[in-house]
Each structure stands twice: as structure tokens, then as C-alpha cells.
Design an enzyme around this catalytic site. Structure first.
Site, short mmCIF file in Angstrom:
data_model
loop_
_atom_site.label_atom_id
_atom_site.label_comp_id
_atom_site.label_asym_id
_atom_site.label_seq_id
_atom_site.Cartn_x
_atom_site.Cartn_y
_atom_site.Cartn_z
CG ASN A 294 -1.65 1.32 1.38
OD1 ASN A 294 -2.26 1.82 0.44
ND2 ASN A 294 -1.57 1.90 2.56
CD GLU A 295 -0.22 5.70 2.59
OE1 GLU A 295 -0.90 6.61 2.11
OE2 GLU A 295 -0.02 5.57 3.82
#
Length: 661
Positions: free
Chosen positions: A379-380
């Protein structure tokens, strides 16, 4: 007196003519015949994350909180009658939870001891109450075991805060072993804060599990499905893709709490409840009752994407817990199960019914493949640990499924060391699509409409995966979905569209929030237990998504792209399907502006449409009281010749649509 009056009128006329003569007028040129690049069908999509009670208590229409008694506090959400001494009234009965260790996914059930025939009660509070509508029907189901046969009847009622009954039904639990029972309640009035009261007739012990309640009317009338009004808002966006299930929820605070898709498919009552990573993340909005039942799991996400005409875009853990929390890592030597999850997910989505995971999909009622084309790895995440894990995933996925497009990530910020390192390394790897996130103030969005003008056209494509203007500051509880934020995002989006050669996917985030149970603001869609509405930001997204077109055209002022000159922003497209030229114009000035759009090339019909989204006050917002305070207004537009004359209101987003002959 008469001559003086005439003189004054004449002077006024001269002054007004002078003002209009000096008013800012802008001429734009659109070449309607030359396509710069094709616009991806996925250009504008939606990003769903289970934050702000978006799943349980929101999109997933279950009304009973902690239906299978699996929360960390097993009776959370359930209320037992109390005596005058404020302890549980054991004279009438008591509910306790029993743990069956050999049942790994749903170990708890509730044992109710009824000591007399006066009617022991158990009440479920719902998700900040239960929203019921007059004359609407609600389907109840539960599992019960009545070993001695001593409990003769279970009465189920809707009640309000004054314990007034708003609907009633009953079940006769006849079996000594576990059995499913169903019944239906009809609400006698509308109430946003109803509760579910369960009363037992008889004396003895009965065991209960999976006490569930859904409105009969759901999206596509699917049994135990999704909230119709919320899905309708998503459907109306005409999204190109649905990214799921998050967000930071993919990662988990720890790896044990990460999202594991295989635990979210199959029979609903066998899906393992998990604490939601947002439950205690923000001191301003603690939610100790925030858990995931996964009734809305990966099968339902794929099904939803299909329902709303969106391409599915699942994101999976790459073996790194949220780096804002523990940052726990799976050693590279132990990464195989995570990679296998990705390979098995592709099989679940696309495999034939003769494959192991394709059969699971088929057994759930969808033998036809879901036509998955994209998958996200992480994701991040940021740093060398992410890059080395991404390499392992990419090698395995491309070896088995070479046509699948992999989405990678460049960290949580749109600039800085994490971002620069991630982009540099992903370019070396010839990454296909890189996910970028930006939560910034409105001015940043206006100033960064040029962000992708100089991106390498031969490098990775861009997924603008999470963006939203923050009226106060990132993660501030005081952020608002105000009009300045919305039109600033529109200005930025003209830049995304102008750079469709490199920008392939975009989505606002977060998608939705419960009005009484949110953790993060701003959010695109707001709902309570009865109603939902789109924010001003929602209508900006809708305008762009509904009018994305198929071909990018140039729109210039004096030969240069319009990107903030005179506080104006613009993009232009052609839609080969509808045979339209579509021009989007954003006026971020406090004054109305006259714009001439010179449409060169194609012959256009004289009758067109002009859609305008505007509000006089920068702080204006939509609300439950005024859900369409800021919403598009459509009018007929008459084109004279090749030049469209437009007066753009102050603080406005306008879309001009003209049919080609």
C-alpha cells in the site's frame, strides 16, 4: 431635471462600458480533430477502505453489531437487563459466552440461562443504533441450540429509546442441536436509533450464535447484501475501477492483523472476525467497538465491482506491517506464503471452475471469471525493504500471469526522500504503474496541476490512488468537505486529464464515513443509519468520471496549456462513443470570467449542454439537511459558429458538451 437625468445615465453607461472593456477575457483554442492520447477506461475510479465504519455499519447492510460474539469483549454491543444495584440481574437470567477452541474461525457462542418465565431480555444496540423505515421489511436469522427444549419461544422486537415496540416477530426453537432459524420484522415507524430486543419465554438454557439482521431491500435485492442507497451513489459515478480493501487496512498494525483475503471468502459464518486497525488509531475518535466480520469480503468486493461496471483492483500485503505503526517485516526467506496469496487470488478471480480457487469462486455462486487485470503489491510502503519484496512478487506474478498489470507504491507522500527513492528504484525495475498519494491543502492542488506535465512518458504510469484537499491539516478532525477543497481538486484533475498519456488511474480517498463513527475527514460520501449524500467533492468526481471521454484533445491559450493563468484551469476530450466534444473549465477566481472556446476542426451541432457546479462561499458544504446544496445544474447551450462564449461564475467547475455532426 430631464437633461440632467439623461446625462447621468449616459455617464453610467460609459463607465459600465469601460468596466466591461477592461474585464478579463480569455480565448482558448481546442483542436477537435487531433487526438493526443487515448484516455484509459480506468481514468476515474473509487478507492474503498474499511475506515469510518465504511463496511460493517455502512456499505455492508448488517444491522447487528458483534453478531457472532467474536469481539475482544465477547458481549460488546449486547445489553443485559440490570437490577437496582446496577449489576446484571441474574434473578431473571444471564448471558455468557462459551469458547469452543476447536472452532478456529468462529469459536464463541452465547449461552443464555433463563431463570424464570418473566421474560429475560437481551438487546443489541446496532452501529450507533439501527436505522429502520416505516413499512420496510427486515430479515432476521440466527443459530440456536435448545438442548432441553425448555425455551419455548424467542420474541424479537424493534424498540426505540423509550422501549416502545416498533415491529415484532418470533421464533420457536424446536431443535436440540444447532439449527438455523429465520423470521421477518416489519417496521411500524421510521427510527434512526432503534435497537433489537430479544426476549425468551420458558425456563432453562439456550445457546445462540450468528444473530443477524438485514433490510430486505438491498442492492440488486441480494440476500444479506449491501446498502442500496450507498451503492447507488457509487454506481452513479460510473467508476472505471474499484480499489479494495484499502489502504493501511491491508497492512495491519502488525502482520497478524493484516488483511488476509483467504479468510474473507467462503461461508460467511466461517469467516474469522478481526480487530479493525483504525479502532484506536486516533485519540480524537477512539472506536473500541470497531471490528471486521468480513461479511464484506473479497468475493463481495469483486461482485460489487462487477455490479457498478468497474474493473477490480485488489491490493495485497507485501509482508510489511504499517510503517507508521510497528513496521513489522516478514524475512525474505519466509515471503513465499504472501506471494502464493497473490497467485491464488488471481486464480480465484480468473481461474476456471476446475482450478482449486476457481472452484471456490464458483461454489460461492460465480462460475464466470471476474476478469481481473490489475493487482497491487503493498500500500504505502517505502524504503529498500519494500523494493526487495516487490521484486519477489513481480518475478512470481509475471512468471505465471504475464498479462496481469502490477501496481506498485511510492510511499505515503508525493515528495521527499521516501518518494524520490521509491520512484528511482521502481523506474529501474520498469514498474508498470506506481501508486502516488497526496493529502495536501487546497492551494497545493491548484499549484500542482502541472505535476505530471514533465513526467517521463516512457517511465511507469501513474495511479493517483489517494488524494483529497485538507481544509485544515492531514488527519485533522476539523477538516471539512468544503467548496474550496472541491474546486481545487477539480483544478488538479484537469492536470491529471491533460496528462492521460501517463496518468492511468485516479481516485479520491477516503470514500465514505458514518456521521457518528468516523475517524478521518474529509470523506467523499457521508451516511448515517437512514440516509447518505455526496459531498461537493463527490460531485466534482462525478462530473469528471461521467465525462472522461475516450480521446484527449489539446486546449491552449496563446499556444500554451491553460494551467492557472487568470485562475483558470481546463482540459478537453472527445468521446468516440457518444460523439461529443467535452470541455472542462475551472474558475478558481473570486470573480466571474468570460471565456471564448474556439473549437477548430470538427463540425458541431448548435445544441449542446452546459453543466455548472458552483457555490458563492468557499466554506459551503453539503449536509444531511442540504444534501444537494452544491450539486451540478444542467442547462441547454446554443453554439453559434465555431466559438463558444461562456461566462464562468466565480469559484466554479463547468462542463461544456457539444455533439459532433
Amino acid at each position: 431635471m430631464k437633461p440632467n437625468l439623461i446625462t447621468k445615465i449616459t455617464l453610467c453607461g460609459l463607465l459600465l462600458n469601460g468596466i466591461y472593456a477592461n474585464a478579463q477575457k480569455t480565448t482558448l483554442e481546442v483542436n477537435t480533430t487531433k487526438t493526443i492520447t487515448k484516455i484509459q477506461p480506468t481514468m476515474y475510479g473509487v478507492f474503498f477502505e474499511d475506515i469510518n465504519f465504511a463496511a460493517d455499519g455502512g456499505l455492508y447492510a448488517e444491522m447487528v453489531k458483534n453478531r457472532s460474539f467474536e469481539f475482544e469483549t465477547p458481549l460488546m454491543g449486547w445489553i443485559q437487563p440490570k437490577s437496582d444495584r446496577h449489576s446484571y440481574n441474574k434473578e431473571s437470567g444471564i448471558a455468557t459466552t462459551i469458547n469452543v477452541l476447536e472452532n478456529k474461525t468462529n469459536p464463541n457462542f452465547c449461552r443464555v440461562l433463563v431463570n424464570d418465565d418473566k421474560g429475560y431480555e437481551l438487546i443489541n444496540e446496532g452501529f450507533r443504533g439501527m436505522g429502520i423505515k416505516k413499512d420496510a421489511k427486515y430479515n432476521l436469522s440466527l443459530k440456536a441450540s435448545n438442548p432441553s427444549g425448555s425455551i419455548k419461544k424467542i420474541i424479537i422486537q424493534f424498540i426505540d429509546k423509550d422501549k416502545k415496540v416498533l415491529g415484532e416477530t418470533s421464533i420457536s426453537p424446536s431443535a436440540s442441536d444447532w439449527q438455523n432459524y429465520t423470521a421477518q420484522l416489519t417496521a411500524t415507524q421510521t427510527e434512526a436509533k432503534a435497537k433489537l430486543k430479544i426476549t425468551f419465554e420458558g425456563t432453562g438454557t439456550i445457546d445462540l450464535d450468528m444473530i443477524s439482521l438485514f433490510p430486505e431491500e438491498t442492492w440488486n435485492n441480494r440476500k444479506n447484501g449491501l446498502r442500496k442507497d450507498i451503492v447507488q451513489l457509487l454506481y452513479d459515478l460510473k467508476p472505471g475501477f474499484l480499489r479494495f480493501p484499502g489502504g493501511c487496512i491491508v497492512e495491519g498494525k502488525t502482520l497478524a492483523q493484516r488483511y488476509q483475503w483467504k479468510k474473507t471468502v467462503g461461508d460467511v459464518d466461517k469467516r474469522e472476525t478481526l480487530i479493525n486497525r483504525w479502532n484506536m488509531e486516533f485519540a480524537h475518535k477512539l472506536a473500541p467497538d470497531y471490528f471486521q466480520t468480513f461479511g464484506l469480503g473479497f468475493f463481495e468486493y469483486f461482485q460489487l465491482a462487477e455490479d457498478i461496471g468497474a474493473a477490480p483492483l485488489p491490493i495485497l500485503s507485501c509482508g510489511m506491517a504499517c510503517q507508521f505503526n510497528t513496521g513489522e517485516l516478514v524475512p525474505l526467506a519466509e515471503l513465499d506464503p504472501y506471494v502464493q496469496d497473490a497467485l491464488d487470488l488471481i486464480e480465484f478471480a480468473n481461474g476456471g471452475v476446475d482450478t482449486p480457487w476457481g472452484k471456490v469462486r464458483a461454489d460461492m455462486g460465480h462460475p464466470k471469471p471476474f476478469n481481473l487485470k490489475h493487482i497491487g503489491v503493498g500500500n504505502e510502503q517505502w524504503g529498500p525493504q519494500y523494493i526487495e519484496r516487490y521484486k519477489v512478487f513481480e518475478k512470481a506474478i509475471k512468471a505465471k500471469y504475464p498479462t496481469i498489470t502490477i501496481v506498485s507504491g511510492a510511499g505515503p507522500f508525493p515528495e521527499g526522500d521516501y518518494f524520490e527513492y521509491g520512484m528511482q528504484e521502481l523506474k529501474k525495475l520498469n514498474a508498470q504503474i506506481v501508486d502516488e498519494h497526496y493529502y495536501k491543502n487546497p492551494k497545493w492542488f491548484r499549484e500542482n496541476a502541472t505535476r505530471y506535465d514533465n513526467y517521463d512518458r516512457k517511465g511507469p504510469k501513474v495511479f493517483a490512488g489517494e488524494y483529497a484537499a485538507q481544509s485544515v491539516a492531514i488527519a485533522s478532525p476539523d477538516n471539512k468537505n468544503n467548496w474550496e477543497c472541491a474546486f481545487s481538486e477539480a483544478a488538479f484533475m484537469t492536470g491529471l486529464e491533460r496528462n492521460a498519456e501517463v496518468v492511468y488511474l485516479t481516485s479520491y480517498a477516503p470514500l465514505m464515513a458514518h456521521a457518528e463513527a468516523w475517524q478521518w475527514t474529509p470523506d467523499m460520501i457521508w451516511f448515517n443509519n437512514l440516509e447518505s449524500y455526496g459531498s461537493a467533492n463527490y460531485y466534482v468526481q462525478k462530473l469528471f468520471s461521467n465525462n472522461k471521454g475516450t480521446d484527449l484533445l489539446s486546449i491552449t491559450k496563446d499556444g500554451k496549456a491553460l494551467i492557472g493563468q487568470n485562475d483558470l484551469f481546463a482540459s478537453a476530450v472527445k468521446d468516440e462513443n457518444t460523439k461529443e466534444i467535452i470541455v472542462k473549465l475551472v474558475n478558481t477566481s473570486a470573480k466571474a470570467q468570460d471565456v471564448t472556446v474556439d473549437l477548430k476542426g470538427s463540425k458541431l451541432q448548435s445544441n449542446g449542454k452546459l453543466i455548472t457546479l458552483t457555490s458563492a462561499n468557499l466554506q459551503d458544504e453539503n449536509s444531511f439537511a442540504e444534501p444537494k446544496k452544491i450539486s451540478p445544474k444542467e442547462s441547454e447551450y446554443a453554439l453559434k459558429g465555431e466559438k463558444a462564449q461562456l461566462n464562468l461564475p466565480a469559484y466554479s467547475v463547468s462542463v461544456l458538451k457539444l455533439k459532433m455532426k
